[in-house]
Design a protein around this motif. Structure first.
Motif, short mmCIF file in Angstrom:
data_model
loop_
_atom_site.label_atom_id
_atom_site.label_comp_id
_atom_site.label_asym_id
_atom_site.label_seq_id
_atom_site.Cartn_x
_atom_site.Cartn_y
_atom_site.Cartn_z
N ARG A 1 -17.78 85.76 -5.74
CA ARG A 1 -19.23 85.99 -5.82
C ARG A 1 -19.53 87.17 -6.73
NH1 ARG A 1 -23.63 88.42 -4.42
NH2 ARG A 1 -22.46 90.19 -3.59
N ARG B 1 -27.04 89.70 -3.73
CA ARG B 1 -27.56 88.82 -2.69
C ARG B 1 -29.08 88.97 -2.63
NH1 ARG B 1 -23.93 86.70 1.18
NH2 ARG B 1 -21.77 87.35 0.80
N ALA C 1 -21.90 82.25 -7.20
CA ALA C 1 -20.65 81.97 -6.50
C ALA C 1 -19.88 80.88 -7.24
CB ALA C 1 -20.90 81.55 -5.06
N ALA D 1 -22.22 82.51 0.93
CA ALA D 1 -22.50 83.43 -0.17
C ALA D 1 -23.96 83.85 -0.23
CB ALA D 1 -22.11 82.78 -1.49
#
Length: 326
Positions: free
Chosen positions: A61, A65, A97, A129
């Motif tokens: 990843r 986020r 990801a 993810a």
């Protein structure tokens, strides 16, 4: 058997003649690379492993986020590191990801394999993810065999995704039957040293690729230490224990999200008649981008052109209404 009933496109290393592949000339040394390449692969990323239906699946990843989600999906016998020099170019604006399917790369092997399970792995990685936590639904970008898995995801779970970008995954017309790779399976060879193993790497389906630096990078990530030397990571008997899924054309028409197609303009798997057939299945209403001077392994042949085309597609999707009729 047809491509639609047996969607196996070989991207894994294959045994080659004794003179070796294109990496043999480097004798284990790194091929020359443009400056952008080592900078891209040096971009930090997280590595995670999650359990999906009883097998550990690995993924990487990049990015932040909470940003829009973007999932990269590799081809048959390959792994997430095929995207290490592509994903960083999207990390500034996306939560990115890249997964590794079970039976391949650093993910665990299974007793049996099927398309529904591979699709479940895509959804599970997207969930873990945080790709569904962004301001809009995530997008899947999938190459070759990964594109066929993504067709399953688009038909079964497409309402959870903004769209899917299918990269050189041919849904063949009925008059173009395809014979998939052998399902016999055979153990991997063990090579005494890393240079010998690298010399045996080539792309499959076979094709020329001038960017040996990219081939060398993915080849190194395709190998693991074994007793007596080095061998390939992917499960060599995966297709002896594989259950094919639904017809590819049926899945393409059943997509519950946006679809875009990218092909290598010189791809042996995606000639014009295949392009036209796929367009007809989709009502000619989807972007279909041909990357000049690229063959099947588009991101290896023309990585910068591929990045540019994908950025343009994503930007258009970010600012247009999928339900507006022209």
């Amino acid at each position: 058997m047809s491509r639609e009933s047996d969607p196996i496109v070989r991207d894994q290393p294959a045994e080659i003649p004794s003179e070796g592949g294109p990496l043999a000339a480097y004798h284990g040394a790194l091929p020359p690379a443009p400056d952008w390449f080592p900078e891209a692969v040096a971009t930090p990323y997280e590595t995670h492993r999650i359990d999906v239906l009883g097998a550990e699946v690995s993924y990487q990843r990049w990015g932040k986020r909470g940003a829009p989600g973007l999932l990269f999906v590799h081809g048959n016998g390959a792994h997430a590191h095929w995207w290490d020099f592509i994903a960083p170019y999207f990390a500034e604006h996306y939560n990115v990801a890249a997964l590794t399917f079970s039976g391949m790369g650093e993910s665990a092997w299974r007793e049996t394999y099927d398309m529904a399970t591979f699709s479940a792995e895509q959804v599970a990685v997207a969930e873990d993810a945080g790709l569904f936590d962004g301001p809009r639904k995530p997008v899947i970008v999938a190459h070759s065999f990964g594109g066929f898995v993504t067709l399953v995801t688009g038909a079964e779970h497409g309402d959870r995704f903004e769209g899917m970008v299918i990269v050189d995954s041919p849904v063949n017309p009925p008059e173009r039957p395809h014979q998939g790779p052998s399902r016999a399976g055979r153990p991997h060879k063990v090579y005494g040293d890393l240079a010998s193993a690298l010399s045996r790497f080539r792309l499959a389906p076979p094709q020329l690729c001038d960017n040996h630096f990219a081939m060398d990078y993915i080849a190194r990530w395709s190998l693991k230490r074994a007793e007596g030397g080095w061998t390939w990571k992917f499960d060599p008997t995966i297709w002896t224990r594989f259950e094919p899924g639904r017809d590819g054309g049926e899945l393409l028409k059943a997509a519950k999200c946006r679809v875009a197609i990218i092909r290598g303009e010189e791809s042996a798997l995606m000639p014009d008649d295949v392009r036209d057939y796929m367009r007809s299945l989709l009502g000619h209403q989807v972007p279909f981008v041909s990357i000049p001077h690229a063959r099947h392994h588009v991101m290896l042949d023309q990585p910068i052109a591929f990045i540019s085309a994908l950025r343009m597609l994503l930007a258009e999707w970010d600012h247009s209404d999928p339900h507006r009729r022209v």
